[in-house]
Motif scaffolding. Sequence first.
Motif, PDB file in Angstrom:
ATOM      1  N   VAL A  81      45.186  47.237  53.050  1.00  0.00           N
ATOM      2  CA  VAL A  81      43.887  47.161  52.627  1.00  0.00           C
ATOM      3  C   VAL A  81      42.988  48.065  53.827  1.00  0.00           C
ATOM      4  CG1 VAL A  81      41.861  45.839  51.853  1.00  0.00           C
ATOM      5  CG2 VAL A  81      44.211  44.879  51.599  1.00  0.00           C
ATOM      6  N   PRO A  82      42.899  49.440  53.782  1.00  0.00           N
ATOM      7  CA  PRO A  82      42.389  50.104  54.520  1.00  0.00           C
ATOM      8  C   PRO A  82      40.794  49.694  54.836  1.00  0.00           C
ATOM      9  CG  PRO A  82      43.274  51.451  53.078  1.00  0.00           C
ATOM     10  CD  PRO A  82      43.410  50.068  52.487  1.00  0.00           C
ATOM     11  N   ALA A  83      40.161  49.342  53.852  1.00  0.00           N
ATOM     12  CA  ALA A  83      38.548  49.187  53.878  1.00  0.00           C
ATOM     13  C   ALA A  83      38.137  48.008  54.691  1.00  0.00           C
ATOM     14  CB  ALA A  83      37.821  48.889  52.413  1.00  0.00           C
ATOM     15  N   GLU A  84      39.402  47.228  54.974  1.00  0.00           N
ATOM     16  CA  GLU A  84      38.878  46.115  55.875  1.00  0.00           C
ATOM     17  C   GLU A  84      39.174  46.294  57.168  1.00  0.00           C
ATOM     18  OE1 GLU A  84      40.735  42.368  52.618  1.00  0.00           O
ATOM     19  OE2 GLU A  84      41.590  42.678  54.758  1.00  0.00           O
ATOM     20  N   VAL A  85      39.471  47.602  57.710  1.00  0.00           N
ATOM     21  CA  VAL A  85      39.801  47.702  59.084  1.00  0.00           C
ATOM     22  C   VAL A  85      39.120  49.079  59.532  1.00  0.00           C
ATOM     23  CG1 VAL A  85      41.535  46.358  59.577  1.00  0.00           C
ATOM     24  CG2 VAL A  85      42.164  48.424  58.985  1.00  0.00           C
ATOM     25  N   ALA A  86      38.652  49.700  58.440  1.00  0.00           N
ATOM     26  CA  ALA A  86      38.066  51.451  58.495  1.00  0.00           C
ATOM     27  C   ALA A  86      36.925  51.170  59.719  1.00  0.00           C
ATOM     28  CB  ALA A  86      37.769  51.912  57.209  1.00  0.00           C
ATOM     29  N   ASP A  87      36.151  50.071  59.851  1.00  0.00           N
ATOM     30  CA  ASP A  87      34.876  50.410  60.777  1.00  0.00           C
ATOM     31  C   ASP A  87      35.382  49.651  61.984  1.00  0.00           C
ATOM     32  OD1 ASP A  87      35.314  47.726  60.012  1.00  0.00           O
ATOM     33  OD2 ASP A  87      32.897  47.357  59.878  1.00  0.00           O
ATOM     34  N   ALA A  88      36.790  49.544  62.375  1.00  0.00           N
ATOM     35  CA  ALA A  88      37.230  48.968  63.761  1.00  0.00           C
ATOM     36  C   ALA A  88      37.025  50.223  64.975  1.00  0.00           C
ATOM     37  CB  ALA A  88      38.740  48.482  63.673  1.00  0.00           C
ATOM     38  N   PRO A  89      36.770  49.790  66.058  1.00  0.00           N
ATOM     39  CA  PRO A  89      36.388  50.783  66.959  1.00  0.00           C
ATOM     40  C   PRO A  89      37.598  51.575  67.356  1.00  0.00           C
ATOM     41  CG  PRO A  89      35.914  48.502  67.679  1.00  0.00           C
ATOM     42  CD  PRO A  89      36.511  48.507  66.527  1.00  0.00           C
ATOM     43  N   VAL A  90      38.737  51.413  66.989  1.00  0.00           N
ATOM     44  CA  VAL A  90      40.053  51.958  67.125  1.00  0.00           C
ATOM     45  C   VAL A  90      40.565  52.021  65.770  1.00  0.00           C
ATOM     46  CG1 VAL A  90      42.194  52.544  68.367  1.00  0.00           C
ATOM     47  CG2 VAL A  90      40.243  51.725  69.624  1.00  0.00           C
ATOM     48  N   THR A  91      41.150  53.107  65.244  1.00  0.00           N
ATOM     49  CA  THR A  91      41.850  53.048  64.089  1.00  0.00           C
ATOM     50  C   THR A  91      42.981  54.215  63.989  1.00  0.00           C
ATOM     51  OG1 THR A  91      40.416  54.634  62.933  1.00  0.00           O
ATOM     52  CG2 THR A  91      39.915  52.448  62.512  1.00  0.00           C
ATOM     53  N   ALA A  92      44.030  53.929  63.334  1.00  0.00           N
ATOM     54  CA  ALA A  92      44.965  54.925  62.950  1.00  0.00           C
ATOM     55  C   ALA A  92      45.206  55.130  61.773  1.00  0.00           C
ATOM     56  CB  ALA A  92      46.533  54.438  63.564  1.00  0.00           C
ATOM     57  N   ALA A  93      45.333  56.662  61.277  1.00  0.00           N
ATOM     58  CA  ALA A  93      45.232  57.029  59.818  1.00  0.00           C
ATOM     59  C   ALA A  93      46.545  57.198  59.414  1.00  0.00           C
ATOM     60  CB  ALA A  93      44.527  58.152  59.820  1.00  0.00           C
ATOM     61  N   GLU A  94      47.786  57.159  60.315  1.00  0.00           N
ATOM     62  CA  GLU A  94      49.055  57.235  59.774  1.00  0.00           C
ATOM     63  C   GLU A  94      49.850  56.662  61.174  1.00  0.00           C
ATOM     64  OE1 GLU A  94      50.299  61.957  61.342  1.00  0.00           O
ATOM     65  OE2 GLU A  94      49.076  61.516  59.593  1.00  0.00           O
ATOM     66  N   PRO A  95      51.178  56.068  60.973  1.00  0.00           N
ATOM     67  CA  PRO A  95      51.937  55.902  61.897  1.00  0.00           C
ATOM     68  C   PRO A  95      52.283  56.543  63.181  1.00  0.00           C
ATOM     69  CG  PRO A  95      52.804  55.257  59.752  1.00  0.00           C
ATOM     70  CD  PRO A  95      51.885  56.238  59.742  1.00  0.00           C
ATOM     71  N   GLY A  96      52.324  58.007  62.871  1.00  0.00           N
ATOM     72  CA  GLY A  96      52.390  58.839  64.055  1.00  0.00           C
ATOM     73  C   GLY A  96      51.217  58.615  65.279  1.00  0.00           C
ATOM     74  N   GLU A  97      50.183  57.959  64.655  1.00  0.00           N
ATOM     75  CA  GLU A  97      49.036  58.009  65.609  1.00  0.00           C
ATOM     76  C   GLU A  97      49.055  56.639  66.605  1.00  0.00           C
ATOM     77  OE1 GLU A  97      45.412  58.191  63.513  1.00  0.00           O
ATOM     78  OE2 GLU A  97      45.692  60.264  62.763  1.00  0.00           O
ATOM     79  N   LEU A  98      49.929  55.890  66.196  1.00  0.00           N
ATOM     80  CA  LEU A  98      49.782  54.419  66.756  1.00  0.00           C
ATOM     81  C   LEU A  98      49.990  54.559  68.374  1.00  0.00           C
ATOM     82  CD1 LEU A  98      51.771  52.227  64.382  1.00  0.00           C
ATOM     83  CD2 LEU A  98      49.430  52.107  64.964  1.00  0.00           C
ATOM     84  N   TYR A  99      51.036  55.333  68.836  1.00  0.00           N
ATOM     85  CA  TYR A  99      50.986  55.129  70.313  1.00  0.00           C
ATOM     86  C   TYR A  99      49.634  55.681  71.263  1.00  0.00           C
ATOM     87  CZ  TYR A  99      52.596  56.325  74.961  1.00  0.00           C
ATOM     88  OH  TYR A  99      52.895  56.402  76.436  1.00  0.00           O
ATOM     89  N   GLU A 100      49.033  56.680  70.697  1.00  0.00           N
ATOM     90  CA  GLU A 100      47.736  57.321  71.372  1.00  0.00           C
ATOM     91  C   GLU A 100      46.681  56.189  71.109  1.00  0.00           C
ATOM     92  OE1 GLU A 100      47.126  59.516  73.464  1.00  0.00           O
ATOM     93  OE2 GLU A 100      49.449  60.084  73.344  1.00  0.00           O
ATOM     94  N   ARG A 101      46.499  55.348  69.861  1.00  0.00           N
ATOM     95  CA  ARG A 101      45.598  54.531  69.462  1.00  0.00           C
ATOM     96  C   ARG A 101      45.688  53.442  70.349  1.00  0.00           C
ATOM     97  NH1 ARG A 101      43.909  58.589  68.588  1.00  0.00           N
ATOM     98  NH2 ARG A 101      43.243  59.628  66.782  1.00  0.00           N
TER      99      ARG A 101
END
Length: 109
Positions: A81-101
């Motif tokens: 449910v992306p809309a539930e966390v879209a306004d979080a201060p830190v987000t990842a749009a894909e799994p490959g971004e997780l480390y940096e985020r």
Amino acid sequence: LALCSMGLLSYVERVMECTGIGRLISAYRVDDGAHTKSEMCAGLLSELPHRQAVFVGDRRHDRSAAADNGIGFVGCTYGFVPAEVADAPVTAAEPGELYERILEAFSRL
């Protein structure tokens, strides 16, 4: 790594087995019908030796669990449910971004 899921034990164990992530998980909690996500997270944190943590999740309950336990949060906008966390201060749009985020979320603690 620790895993905190509202999924059934059989589902979570199957996912850990099929993805191979189970070998990286040192502790986990699943929905037992008696605890909130925040309580499950608190239980995991009490078992782990680390003083700081970041919760990665795709639901508002995940975000609340992080806030209730004073830890960082990365909202996965590719999740259930992306809309539930879209306004979080830190987000990842894909799994490959997780480390940096995750590093970014730690830097905000």
